[in-house]
Design a protein around this motif. Structure first.
Motif, mmCIF file in Angstrom:
data_model
loop_
_atom_site.group_PDB
_atom_site.id
_atom_site.type_symbol
_atom_site.label_atom_id
_atom_site.label_comp_id
_atom_site.label_asym_id
_atom_site.label_seq_id
_atom_site.Cartn_x
_atom_site.Cartn_y
_atom_site.Cartn_z
ATOM 1 N N GLY A 182 0.838 -1.222 0.000
ATOM 2 C CA GLY A 182 0.000 0.000 0.000
ATOM 3 C C GLY A 182 0.861 1.257 0.000
ATOM 4 O O GLY A 182 0.747 2.109 -0.906
ATOM 5 N N ALA B 176 -2.403 -8.474 -3.881
ATOM 6 C CA ALA B 176 -2.193 -7.272 -3.067
ATOM 7 C C ALA B 176 -1.952 -6.043 -3.948
ATOM 8 O O ALA B 176 -2.497 -4.962 -3.685
ATOM 9 C CB ALA B 176 -1.011 -7.492 -2.132
ATOM 10 N N GLN C 142 -5.308 -5.114 -5.481
ATOM 11 C CA GLN C 142 -6.261 -4.600 -4.481
ATOM 12 C C GLN C 142 -5.870 -3.181 -4.042
ATOM 13 O O GLN C 142 -6.679 -2.261 -4.077
ATOM 14 C CB GLN C 142 -6.256 -5.545 -3.287
ATOM 15 C CG GLN C 142 -7.276 -5.212 -2.226
ATOM 16 C CD GLN C 142 -6.908 -5.857 -0.891
ATOM 17 O OE1 GLN C 142 -6.302 -6.934 -0.864
ATOM 18 N NE2 GLN C 142 -7.250 -5.187 0.192
ATOM 19 N N HIS C 143 -4.610 -2.992 -3.654
ATOM 20 C CA HIS C 143 -4.182 -1.663 -3.175
ATOM 21 C C HIS C 143 -4.079 -0.657 -4.316
ATOM 22 O O HIS C 143 -4.196 0.548 -4.098
ATOM 23 C CB HIS C 143 -2.841 -1.755 -2.455
ATOM 24 C CG HIS C 143 -2.926 -2.465 -1.141
ATOM 25 N ND1 HIS C 143 -3.515 -1.925 -0.027
ATOM 26 C CD2 HIS C 143 -2.523 -3.704 -0.775
ATOM 27 C CE1 HIS C 143 -3.450 -2.788 0.980
ATOM 28 N NE2 HIS C 143 -2.852 -3.892 0.536
#
Ligand code: SI3
Length: 301
Positions: free
Chosen positions: A35, A73, A76-77
């Motif tokens: 992130g 990941a 998604q981020h």
């Protein structure tokens, strides 16, 4: 109506960061960094697309499960923030590559790329095209890029030969990530790609300026993780011709040692002094006008 191949695809251009894979001190993948990593790339480096699990990302040293977790990941981020997440799915076993391609499609990746297997190597371009086709078949709606990196795979087939006719086998094919220094082959890839609206993304960061001259559409590389802002300025200057505009302006303003010396004084603040006779000093106002152009240029105006 079936859309023409490539018609609805977001073309991959500009700078793409070949991302590192964050690991913990114990050597496990560290998803918590992803992130903040995305925010850093966008805010500090002005880089909005990523190429994950590639060479820089140590993709070939990761398990299939780790690669899936990382890809999920990043997607998604990156949703709503990154322009494109390209997932590298190259493995020694075609089954693993197919599984990663299928997974990339299921998590909303924007594209996939594949290197040639390097233990058992394709004997010719036909065999490699077939391999790419069979991987692509597991994500038929995702843009597929051939990742040419002979220094790592040992597969030195010309990339242009691999591209030749591939559109008839893989409708989703969208271009090549070219990590090589054969400018003749690179130029042929660019030529062939023009008529298909594909992207040729260059992967030797230290030679990017030379590749731009050949017409590449962008670059995927490790250094754009931390030099993206500076290299983006170079791309902009190259694109809009402002670098050449500046030189043109300089020459047309009457460029000689007197002018050059006075411009250096104005820009650097160092006292270069006048030239020696028979050269005559350049009027300060003239040097100041040129210095202002340089300032505008370096600030991207
Ligand atoms: C061999 C290699 O790792 N090349 C890098 C370059 O970005 C390279 O680090 C840079 O040009 C410095 O040599 C990229 O092409 C690799 C890449 O894009 C990737 O991580 O998949």
């Amino acid at each position: 109506l079936t859309p023409a191949p490539g018609c609805c695809v977001k073309k991959l251009t500009g700078l793409v960061a070949a991302t590192f894979t964050p690991l913990t001190a114990e050597g496990e993948i560290n998803l918590s960094v992803i992130g903040p990593y995305i925010d850093y790339l966008i805010e500090k480096q002005n880089v909005k697309s990523v190429f994950i699990n590639g060479t820089t990302g140590e993709g070939c040293s990761l398990t299939v499960d780790e690669r899936k977790q990382l890809a999920a990941a990043w997607c998604q981020h990156g949703k709503g923030k990154l322009e494109q997440v390209i997932v590298h799915v190259g493995c020694m076993s075609i089954k693993d590559s197919q599984e990663l391609a299928r997974h990339a499609a299921s998590i909303g990746a924007d594209g996939i790329a594949v290197i040639s297997p390097s233990f058992f190597k394709p004997i010719n371009a036909d065999a490699l095209r077939l391999f790419i086709k069979e991987v692509s078949a597991f994500a038929p709606d995702l843009p597929m890029y051939y990742y040419h990196i002979p220094s790592m795979t040992g597969v030195a087939l010309d990339a242009a030969d691999v591209l030749n006719g591939i559109e008839q086998m893989i409708p989703s094919f969208q271009g090549v990530k070219y990590t090589g220094t054969d400018l003749r082959d690179l130029g042929q890839c660019v030529c062939y790609s023009q008529s298909h609206n594909w992207s040729v993304m260059f992967g030797v960061d230290e030679q990017l300026l030379g590749a731009l001259v050949l017409g590449v559409h962008g670059a995927v590389g490790s250094t754009y993780n931390y030099l993206g802002r500076i290299v983006n300025q170079m791309l902009a200057a190259f694109d809009n011709g402002s670098l050449y505009f500046y030189y043109y302006y300089l020459c047309s303003a009457g460029f000689d040692v007197s002018v050059n010396k006075q411009v250096m004084s104005e820009v650097s603040g160092l006292a270069m002094g006048p030239p020696r006779l028979p050269l005559l000093p350049c009027p300060v106002s003239k040097a100041q006008a040129i210095a202002q152009k340089i300032k505008d240029f370096s600030q991207g105006h």
